[in-house]
Write an enzyme that holds these catalytic residues in place. Structure first.
Site, PDB file in Angstrom:
ATOM      1  N   CYS A 185      24.631  -3.481 158.184  1.00  0.00           N
ATOM      2  CA  CYS A 185      23.615  -2.448 158.408  1.00  0.00           C
ATOM      3  C   CYS A 185      22.543  -2.402 157.316  1.00  0.00           C
ATOM      4  O   CYS A 185      21.532  -1.706 157.475  1.00  0.00           O
ATOM      5  CB  CYS A 185      24.286  -1.083 158.503  1.00  0.00           C
ATOM      6  SG  CYS A 185      25.873  -1.104 159.363  1.00  0.00           S
ATOM      7  N   HIS A 325      20.065   7.096 156.103  1.00  0.00           N
ATOM      8  CA  HIS A 325      20.821   6.138 156.915  1.00  0.00           C
ATOM      9  C   HIS A 325      21.296   6.866 158.168  1.00  0.00           C
ATOM     10  O   HIS A 325      21.207   6.326 159.269  1.00  0.00           O
ATOM     11  CB  HIS A 325      21.981   5.569 156.114  1.00  0.00           C
ATOM     12  CG  HIS A 325      22.690   4.440 156.785  1.00  0.00           C
ATOM     13  ND1 HIS A 325      22.044   3.286 157.178  1.00  0.00           N
ATOM     14  CD2 HIS A 325      23.981   4.288 157.173  1.00  0.00           C
ATOM     15  CE1 HIS A 325      22.907   2.467 157.764  1.00  0.00           C
ATOM     16  NE2 HIS A 325      24.085   3.050 157.770  1.00  0.00           N
ATOM     17  N   GLU A 336      26.424  10.857 152.689  1.00  0.00           N
ATOM     18  CA  GLU A 336      25.021  10.683 152.328  1.00  0.00           C
ATOM     19  C   GLU A 336      24.420  12.007 151.871  1.00  0.00           C
ATOM     20  O   GLU A 336      23.648  12.045 150.905  1.00  0.00           O
ATOM     21  CB  GLU A 336      24.218  10.112 153.494  1.00  0.00           C
ATOM     22  CG  GLU A 336      22.776   9.812 153.136  1.00  0.00           C
ATOM     23  CD  GLU A 336      22.028   8.994 154.169  1.00  0.00           C
ATOM     24  OE1 GLU A 336      20.932   8.492 153.846  1.00  0.00           O
ATOM     25  OE2 GLU A 336      22.541   8.844 155.294  1.00  0.00           O
ATOM     26  N   LYS A 357      17.820   7.139 163.667  1.00  0.00           N
ATOM     27  CA  LYS A 357      18.901   6.724 164.569  1.00  0.00           C
ATOM     28  C   LYS A 357      19.190   7.756 165.647  1.00  0.00           C
ATOM     29  O   LYS A 357      19.845   7.438 166.646  1.00  0.00           O
ATOM     30  CB  LYS A 357      20.165   6.421 163.771  1.00  0.00           C
ATOM     31  CG  LYS A 357      20.065   5.188 162.873  1.00  0.00           C
ATOM     32  CD  LYS A 357      21.364   4.925 162.149  1.00  0.00           C
ATOM     33  CE  LYS A 357      21.276   3.697 161.254  1.00  0.00           C
ATOM     34  NZ  LYS A 357      20.467   3.941 160.029  1.00  0.00           N
ATOM     35  N   HIS A 362      21.331   2.762 166.243  1.00  0.00           N
ATOM     36  CA  HIS A 362      21.576   1.944 165.048  1.00  0.00           C
ATOM     37  C   HIS A 362      21.271   0.487 165.390  1.00  0.00           C
ATOM     38  O   HIS A 362      21.996  -0.136 166.160  1.00  0.00           O
ATOM     39  CB  HIS A 362      23.027   2.107 164.627  1.00  0.00           C
ATOM     40  CG  HIS A 362      23.328   1.602 163.259  1.00  0.00           C
ATOM     41  ND1 HIS A 362      22.617   0.608 162.635  1.00  0.00           N
ATOM     42  CD2 HIS A 362      24.296   1.977 162.359  1.00  0.00           C
ATOM     43  CE1 HIS A 362      23.118   0.374 161.441  1.00  0.00           C
ATOM     44  NE2 HIS A 362      24.139   1.200 161.252  1.00  0.00           N
ATOM     45  N   PHE A 421      28.438  -1.669 156.321  1.00  0.00           N
ATOM     46  CA  PHE A 421      29.815  -2.136 156.224  1.00  0.00           C
ATOM     47  C   PHE A 421      29.946  -3.092 155.041  1.00  0.00           C
ATOM     48  O   PHE A 421      29.035  -3.857 154.731  1.00  0.00           O
ATOM     49  CB  PHE A 421      30.230  -2.861 157.507  1.00  0.00           C
ATOM     50  CG  PHE A 421      30.418  -1.950 158.693  1.00  0.00           C
ATOM     51  CD1 PHE A 421      30.831  -0.640 158.528  1.00  0.00           C
ATOM     52  CD2 PHE A 421      30.203  -2.409 159.974  1.00  0.00           C
ATOM     53  CE1 PHE A 421      31.024   0.186 159.612  1.00  0.00           C
ATOM     54  CE2 PHE A 421      30.394  -1.586 161.075  1.00  0.00           C
ATOM     55  CZ  PHE A 421      30.802  -0.275 160.889  1.00  0.00           C
TER      56      PHE A 421
END
Length: 433
Positions: A185, A325, A336, A357, A362, A421
């Site tokens: 990501c 994010h 976050e 998103k 995503h 990830f």
């Protein structure tokens, strides 16, 4: 050696809304969800049956690729990247024939499942079916033989992550540093950040950079379902992407590509180019924790934000907005939020924090690039797009998430966060120019 200024001078976008940066931005500002039920393959047996795909089939994409002969070596994600690069090059007004090719680089964020797009998946399934003998026993020797005779000999090239960068380099005679970054990501944010460094430290004058991914296919949807990170709310698919909302149950898978043209400021000025924004800083860290989990202390995310502010010599109070994010998973949004509060302290409650998103999903390897596009447009238009589907506050997520309506406000400095990830974290800070 003095560090050089780096500006964005070109932008090309293929989003779940279609082609074009303006089309993308106009939909974001209106708060339009790109969610739709999957109709390109039978997803009825999957836990998640919706996504935010690009509304163009492979044949339509083929027609948009300027070098038609090259499409036979392109996966869907590569086609998206090449088409985005075409738009970005035109948008920049840069004549690559007048630029030293060894001072032009390429830096692309790419996913790891490029070969397994829908077209290839269908072909391989048919090969397996045709290789089944009596009593439904699979004859592996027939599978291998059928692959040799029924799969295009150049198909294996589609699987290489660096093929998007290679095609773009060939198209624009970019003979300088050419790289591909595959960090899930965080891929495109790191690709753009490393492109920024190539110019800042005088390795290149121009870098074509961004990211592309295409995971709205059986393999992508199954992989995310097995990891338990995507929403299963098929009944309310249009508003199932709910970053920072207490009801959130995972992200929506999106698809698309963004390519930027980065230039050294004086190089741009001498050719009378038109800078869209300036990159002030970039930082990247790793949690070194777990492959899919984030540490509750969010040490990697915190350090990435601290480092990018330090490089730009910007105080936290100077940041006007943060593009989070903001995946819509329980863990990410909570962590976050915690990280932002640790770095920005009391000012965190005064900074608008939005999640792209919530509308386009995503985009995995392209997520950072399409979100940075929203940041650039925000600087140009002095508007912060909303986080849609935000209805039920979460005590653990207590910042200003620009709920449901865009906001007109003064915007000069914008921070863009990407956390992926493997514990990858990357941040970019840009300003208006």
């Amino acid at each position: 050696m003095n560090a050089r200024r780096v500006v964005i001078t070109g932008l090309g976008v293929i989003s779940p809304y279609g082609i074009g940066a303006d089309n993308y931005w106009n939909n974001l500002v209106k708060g339009n969800s790109a969610a739709k039920m999957i109709d390109t393959f039978d997803a009825s047996g999957l836990p998640t049956q919706f996504a935010a795909p690009v509304p163009l089939d492979d044949q339509q994409l083929d027609h948009l690729v300027e070098n038609q002969k090259s499409t036979k070596t392109m996966s869907r994600a590569i086609k998206l990247a090449v088409i985005s690069a075409q738009e970005a090059a035109k948008n920049s007004g840069l004549d690559f024939n007048l630029t030293d090719p060894f001072r032009v680089g390429v830096s692309i964020g790419a996913g790891g499942l490029g070969l397994w797009d829908l077209e290839h998946s269908k072909n391989m399934l048919q090969i397996v079916i045709d290789s089944t003998e009596e009593e439904n026993k699979l004859c592996y020797a027939k599978v291998w033989q059928n692959q040799l005779t029924r799969v295009h000999p150049l198909t294996s090239l589609k699987a290489l992550p660096n093929m998007a960068a290679a095609h773009i380099a060939i198209n624009y005679n970019a003979r300088g540093h050419c790289q591909t970054i595959t960090t899930a990501c965080t891929s495109s944010t790191q690709a753009i950040g490393e492109a920024y460094r190539l110019i800042k430290y005088d390795t290149a004058d121009v870098v074509i950079t961004g990211g592309s991914d295409s995971m709205v296919n059986p393999n992508g949807m199954i992989a995310f379902s097995m990891l338990g990170v995507i929403s299963k709310n098929n009944a309310e698919f249009e508003n199932a992407a709910r970053p920072f909302d207490k009801r959130r149950d995972g992200f929506m898978v999106g698809e698309g590509s963004v390519v930027f043209i980065l230039e050294e400021y004086e190089h741009c000025r001498k050719r009378n180019g038109n800078p869209l924004a300036e990159i002030l800083g970039y930082a990247s860290t790793c949690d070194a924790y777990r492959l899919t989990d984030e540490p509750a202390e969010a040490w990697g995310a915190r350090e990435a934000m601290r480092l990018v502010l330090d490089e730009a010599m910007v105080n936290p109070e100077e940041v006007d907005s943060i593009n989070a994010h903001g995946t819509g998973t329980q863990m990410n949004d909570k962590n976050e939020t915690f990280a932002i509060k640790k770095i920005f302290k009391d000012h965190a409650y005064r900074i608008p924090v939005n999640s792209t998103k919530s509308m386009v999903g995503h985009l995995v390897a392209a997520a950072g690039a399409i979100e940075l596009t929203a940041c650039v447009k925000s600087l140009q238009q002095q508007v912060i797009h909303p986080t849609i589907n935000y209805l039920v506050p979460d005590p653990d997520c207590d910042l200003d998430y620009v709920p449901n309506q865009c906001r007109e406000t003064a915007v000069k400095l914008v921070l863009s966060n990407s956390f992926g990830f493997g514990g990858q974290n990357a941040c970019l800070l840009i300003k208006s120019i």
